[in-house]
Design a protein around this motif. Structure first.
Motif, PDB file in Angstrom:
ATOM      1  N   PRO A 511       0.797  -1.231   0.000  1.00 22.73           N
ATOM      2  CA  PRO A 511       0.000   0.000   0.000  1.00 22.73           C
ATOM      3  C   PRO A 511       0.829   1.281   0.000  1.00 22.73           C
ATOM      4  CG  PRO A 511      -0.478  -1.316   1.952  1.00 22.73           C
ATOM      5  CD  PRO A 511       0.563  -2.043   1.187  1.00 22.73           C
ATOM      6  N   HIS A 512       2.086   1.217   0.424  1.00 24.78           N
ATOM      7  CA  HIS A 512       2.857   2.461   0.499  1.00 24.78           C
ATOM      8  C   HIS A 512       3.011   3.119  -0.858  1.00 24.78           C
ATOM      9  CE1 HIS A 512       6.058  -0.229  -0.869  1.00 24.78           C
ATOM     10  NE2 HIS A 512       6.696   0.841  -1.259  1.00 24.78           N
ATOM     11  N   ARG A 513       2.791   2.350  -1.920  1.00 25.56           N
ATOM     12  CA  ARG A 513       2.893   2.922  -3.257  1.00 25.56           C
ATOM     13  C   ARG A 513       1.841   4.000  -3.509  1.00 25.56           C
ATOM     14  NH1 ARG A 513       6.094  -0.259  -6.734  1.00 25.56           N
ATOM     15  NH2 ARG A 513       6.982  -1.971  -5.553  1.00 25.56           N
ATOM     16  N   ILE A 514       0.743   3.912  -2.818  1.00 29.90           N
ATOM     17  CA  ILE A 514      -0.333   4.889  -3.017  1.00 29.90           C
ATOM     18  C   ILE A 514       0.077   6.267  -2.481  1.00 29.90           C
ATOM     19  CG2 ILE A 514      -2.795   5.392  -2.610  1.00 29.90           C
ATOM     20  CD1 ILE A 514      -2.397   2.884  -4.303  1.00 29.90           C
ATOM     21  N   PRO A 515       0.446   6.386  -1.201  1.00 36.70           N
ATOM     22  CA  PRO A 515       0.897   7.696  -0.735  1.00 36.70           C
ATOM     23  C   PRO A 515       2.111   8.228  -1.494  1.00 36.70           C
ATOM     24  CG  PRO A 515       0.775   6.160   1.101  1.00 36.70           C
ATOM     25  CD  PRO A 515       0.332   5.428  -0.103  1.00 36.70           C
ATOM     26  N   VAL A 516       3.013   7.340  -1.881  1.00 32.90           N
ATOM     27  CA  VAL A 516       4.185   7.790  -2.632  1.00 32.90           C
ATOM     28  C   VAL A 516       3.742   8.424  -3.957  1.00 32.90           C
ATOM     29  CG1 VAL A 516       6.227   7.004  -3.896  1.00 32.90           C
ATOM     30  CG2 VAL A 516       5.842   6.226  -1.564  1.00 32.90           C
ATOM     31  N   TYR A 517       2.804   7.776  -4.625  1.00 37.22           N
ATOM     32  CA  TYR A 517       2.290   8.322  -5.891  1.00 37.22           C
ATOM     33  C   TYR A 517       1.586   9.653  -5.649  1.00 37.22           C
ATOM     34  CZ  TYR A 517      -0.684   9.172  -9.871  1.00 37.22           C
ATOM     35  OH  TYR A 517      -1.306   9.787 -10.932  1.00 37.22           O
ATOM     36  N   LEU A 518       0.734   9.691  -4.640  1.00 33.20           N
ATOM     37  CA  LEU A 518      -0.047  10.905  -4.372  1.00 33.20           C
ATOM     38  C   LEU A 518       0.876  12.092  -4.106  1.00 33.20           C
ATOM     39  CD1 LEU A 518      -2.872   9.445  -2.117  1.00 33.20           C
ATOM     40  CD2 LEU A 518      -3.075  10.235  -4.482  1.00 33.20           C
ATOM     41  N   TYR A 519       1.962  11.821  -3.412  1.00 31.95           N
ATOM     42  CA  TYR A 519       2.923  12.878  -3.125  1.00 31.95           C
ATOM     43  C   TYR A 519       3.516  13.418  -4.425  1.00 31.95           C
ATOM     44  CZ  TYR A 519       6.820  15.369  -1.072  1.00 31.95           C
ATOM     45  OH  TYR A 519       7.704  16.354  -0.716  1.00 31.95           O
ATOM     46  N   GLU A 520       3.852  12.522  -5.327  1.00 28.53           N
ATOM     47  CA  GLU A 520       4.441  12.942  -6.601  1.00 28.53           C
ATOM     48  C   GLU A 520       3.451  13.761  -7.430  1.00 28.53           C
ATOM     49  OE1 GLU A 520       5.800   9.422  -8.577  1.00 28.53           O
ATOM     50  OE2 GLU A 520       7.320   9.024  -7.046  1.00 28.53           O
ATOM     51  N   LEU A 521       2.211  13.277  -7.464  1.00 26.89           N
ATOM     52  CA  LEU A 521       1.188  14.001  -8.213  1.00 26.89           C
ATOM     53  C   LEU A 521       0.980  15.385  -7.616  1.00 26.89           C
ATOM     54  CD1 LEU A 521      -1.039  14.182 -10.340  1.00 26.89           C
ATOM     55  CD2 LEU A 521      -2.570  12.997  -8.767  1.00 26.89           C
ATOM     56  N   ALA A 522       0.915  15.449  -6.290  1.00 26.66           N
ATOM     57  CA  ALA A 522       0.732  16.733  -5.610  1.00 26.66           C
ATOM     58  C   ALA A 522       1.895  17.664  -5.934  1.00 26.66           C
ATOM     59  CB  ALA A 522       0.612  16.520  -4.109  1.00 26.66           C
ATOM     60  N   SER A 523       3.084  17.093  -5.945  1.00 28.67           N
ATOM     61  CA  SER A 523       4.267  17.892  -6.233  1.00 28.67           C
ATOM     62  C   SER A 523       4.182  18.505  -7.632  1.00 28.67           C
ATOM     63  CB  SER A 523       5.498  17.011  -6.095  1.00 28.67           C
ATOM     64  OG  SER A 523       6.634  17.689  -6.547  1.00 28.67           O
ATOM     65  N   ASP A 524       3.788  17.684  -8.614  1.00 28.60           N
ATOM     66  CA  ASP A 524       3.631  18.192  -9.974  1.00 28.60           C
ATOM     67  C   ASP A 524       2.597  19.318 -10.021  1.00 28.60           C
ATOM     68  OD1 ASP A 524       5.484  16.430 -10.889  1.00 28.60           O
ATOM     69  OD2 ASP A 524       4.074  15.040 -11.822  1.00 28.60           O
ATOM     70  N   PHE A 525       1.553  19.119  -9.269  1.00 23.45           N
ATOM     71  CA  PHE A 525       0.498  20.133  -9.294  1.00 23.45           C
ATOM     72  C   PHE A 525       0.956  21.441  -8.643  1.00 23.45           C
ATOM     73  CE2 PHE A 525      -3.081  22.444  -7.516  1.00 23.45           C
ATOM     74  CZ  PHE A 525      -3.823  22.644  -8.667  1.00 23.45           C
ATOM     75  N   HIS A 526       1.589  21.358  -7.500  1.00 24.09           N
ATOM     76  CA  HIS A 526       2.081  22.571  -6.835  1.00 24.09           C
ATOM     77  C   HIS A 526       3.025  23.334  -7.759  1.00 24.09           C
ATOM     78  CE1 HIS A 526       0.215  21.971  -3.006  1.00 24.09           C
ATOM     79  NE2 HIS A 526       0.843  20.844  -2.740  1.00 24.09           N
TER      80      HIS A 526
END
Length: 577
Positions: A511-526
């Motif tokens: 499951p840790h892959r989910i938060p890791v992905y979300l962080y990356e997506l958020a980073s791209d968005f910011h």
RNA sequence: GCGCUCUUAGCUCAGCUGGAUAGAGCAUCGGUUUUCUAAACCGAGGGUCGAAGGUUCGAAUCCUUCAGAGCGCGCCA
């Protein structure tokens, strides 16, 4: 809408066709062919290694093969902008605007199902997790496994599997007796002013025992608290009931709900242990024999004797395991064998156990039993969650069993909150130890990944607020003729990778892959958000306080993906921060 | 002694169902706010992926050996 899968299928079809026409040779197993996320420097969307896989068997230069194959892949495909062959023989594909238009439309229409694997076979899972002894409240040690199990369940459910979440209640054995005795003395302390014995280190000293004692007294049940042996069974039931209430409330505060609480005592009372041992005897996995003394420090009192053993060495375990104690009662292992047989009889496709690191040594024998009973090799999958190292004031915080010296789930939630606890416990692979720093967790910065992702969602919500739109409302009646630029496509590309991450997380139970992905997506968005400072075109709302359709869809699918992910993790997405 | 897990930048870690020039955050240094949320962004430096072998067209990823760290090794649960 997994573009990696779609193109993998397409490529496989092409080469199968070619092999039928005797133009190329393909291996029996096409599993090593993949369609993957290319490294950023290649500035393309997907890449495949087909040519590299096929080159040897065809005795052909992979680069040349790749060039030929890429022509066939490109042929009549209206989605592809460019297709290149890179160094050893990778085929790199970049999609065109038509594709991204279509993509955004599809993702939008999938709503909260985007990323879910609807094609796979629907399986019945039983996942057992937490299963802490009902002798007290949950502490931090239980927390990681609890969240791990819960989120694995969420991922499996998201992928359309059937999941039953179970808690095995070890309400039998010596520990429970000691616990009950502790409650007994606390009751006598309250009722008759007798001092709680401090010289008996088998007893549980914690203050929560006093609460349990008070609760039992307040029930005004007709029970004489003079002779422990006389009332032990009745009191045991009452005490377990109370501590389970406590545990369930802890779990509820973590956002975790089990479907079933399976009692060990019930399994023993139903004579399921005897039954399963007879069964194993028939299969010749149980015999009477001796085992060697353990290697631990104080084995002086070890008495070698003949006892009932399970032949786990047949499955690669170090030694055979005892099923019966010297007083002829069953060992913990024996009743667990019965419990697992019980699970098997309920016809699940796959059983999952989430264990703490300190129980890792138990895996071999229990998977052996399940294999012996079910004749299936990977019926039971055990996931281990490594220790959580607590850090306070930059120092490791050691928990000890001494009274008051350990941190409960309740403390944790009161101090850092449910969401931050869940997100951080998941932010690392379950295979590695996790530093849980109390001070950092409370920080509201990039250091805290939960807030970073939530902030991304909140920023999107602020745009919707500004233009009086509801973020939860569907976007409809839009003609798709957008012209996304490089920066937007970078994010759309990230979104296209979401199903792949979900898929791996689901297959590997990581499951840790989910938060890791979300962080990356958020980073791209910011990152994108801040482009609006220099470039007005990158802002979402124009001077007339209006939003263009492409931007609206763009925001909608980003927020949607984040929300889906956060729901899997089991945390909130506040609209304002 | 045996088993399981880990070892990637100064620190904390992603990446591991074999793929291309190994990525983030923190810390360090230097920038960004008349702008939809600065809880944010941009830039710079920083690496023998613990060591050595092997398999492979190709290894941080798979195998073997070794070293170091954590956990476990009872008729406890």
């Amino acid at each position: 809408m997994n573009i990696f899968e779609i193109y993998l299928e397409k490529i496989k079809n092409i080469i199968v066709k070619l092999s039928k026409e005797n133009q190329i040779v393909i291996p029996d197993n096409l599993n090593s062919i993949n369609v993957d996320i290319p490294p950023a420097q290649f500035k393309c969307d997907i890449s495949t290694n087909v040519a590299l896989v096929l080159s040897k068997i065809n005795k052909q230069d992979p680069f040349e093969l790749a060039q030929n194959l890429s022509k066939l892949i490109k042929n009549k495909d209206k989605n592809i902008d460019t297709i290149n062959v890179a160094k050893p023989g990778f085929i790199n594909i970049k999609f065109n605007n038509f594709f991204w238009n279509d993509f955004s439309k599809k993702v939008l229409n999938l709503k909260d199902e985007y990323g879910s694997n609807t094609k796979g076979k629907k399986l019945k899972y039983l996942i057992e997790f937490v299963s802490a002894n009902p002798t007290g409240p949950l502490h931090v040690g239980h927390c990681r496994g609890a969240i791990l199990g819960d989120v694995i369940s969420n991922i499996l459910i998201f992928n359309n599997h059937n999941v039953s979440k179970e808690y095995y209640v070890n309400d039998h054995g010596n520990q429970i007796m000691n616990f009950t005795k502790s409650v007994f003395f606390r009751i006598r302390e309250i009722k008759y002013g007798e001092k709680f014995p401090t010289n008996n280190n088998e007893l549980y000293p914690g203050d929560y025992i006093i609460d349990i004692a008070k609760d039992i007294i307040s029930k005004k049940i007709k029970l004489e608290f003079d002779d422990f042996d006389k009332i032990s069974n009745k009191l045991k039931k009452l005490a377990i009931e109370q501590s389970l209430l406590m545990i369930k409330s802890n779990l509820k505060n973590l956002g975790i709900f089990h479907d079933n609480f399976q009692s060990e005592t019930k399994i023993i009372e139903n004579k399921e242990v005897q039954l399963v041992i007879d069964l194993l005897k028939k299969k010749k996995f149980v015999y009477e024999g001796k085992i060697e003394a353990p290697i631990s420090e104080d084995n002086k009192d070890w008495v070698e004797r003949k006892q009932l053993l399970f032949k786990s060495t047949d499955f690669g375990d170090d030694k055979d395991r005892a099923l019966q104690k010297s007083d002829n009662s069953w060992t913990y292992f024996a009743s667990d064998v019965a419990y697992h047989n019980n699970k098997i009889n309920r016809n699940f496709d796959i059983l999952i156990n989430i264990l703490g690191a300190d129980h890792a040594g138990y895996i071999k024998r229990i998977t052996s039993v399940v294999e012996a009973l079910s004749n299936e090799k990977n019926k039971l999958i055990c996931k281990v969650s490594q220790l959580v190292k607590l850090i306070k004031d930059n120092k490791p915080f050691k928990m000890s069993k001494r009274k008051g010296d350990y941190i409960t789930v309740e403390d944790l939630i009161n101090q850092v909150g449910k969401d931050a606890t869940r997100f951080i416990m998941l932010s690392r692979s379950s295979d590695v130890e996790l530093d849980f720093d109390f001070d950092k967790v409370k920080e509201k910065s990039k250091e805290n990944h939960l807030y970073y992702v939530q902030y991304c969602y909140a920023r999107i919500c602020s745009v919707f607020r500004k233009i009086n739109k509801d973020i939860n409302e569907d976007v409809e009646n839009i003609s798709y003729d957008f012209n996304y630029g490089e920066e937007e496509i970078k994010i759309l590309n990230k979104i296209s990778q979401w199903p792949k991450h979900v898929d791996i997380a689901s297959k590997k139970l990581e499951p840790h892959r989910i938060p890791v992905y979300l962080y990356e997506l958020a980073s791209d968005f910011h990152s994108y958000w801040n482009m609006g400072r220099d470039d007005k075109k990158k802002r979402f709302i124009d001077e007339d306080n209006k939003i263009a359709n492409d931007k609206l869809v763009f925001l909608k699918i980003i927020s949607n993906t984040i929300k889906i992910g956060m729901q899997i993790v089991g945390v909130n997405t506040p609209t304002k921060m």
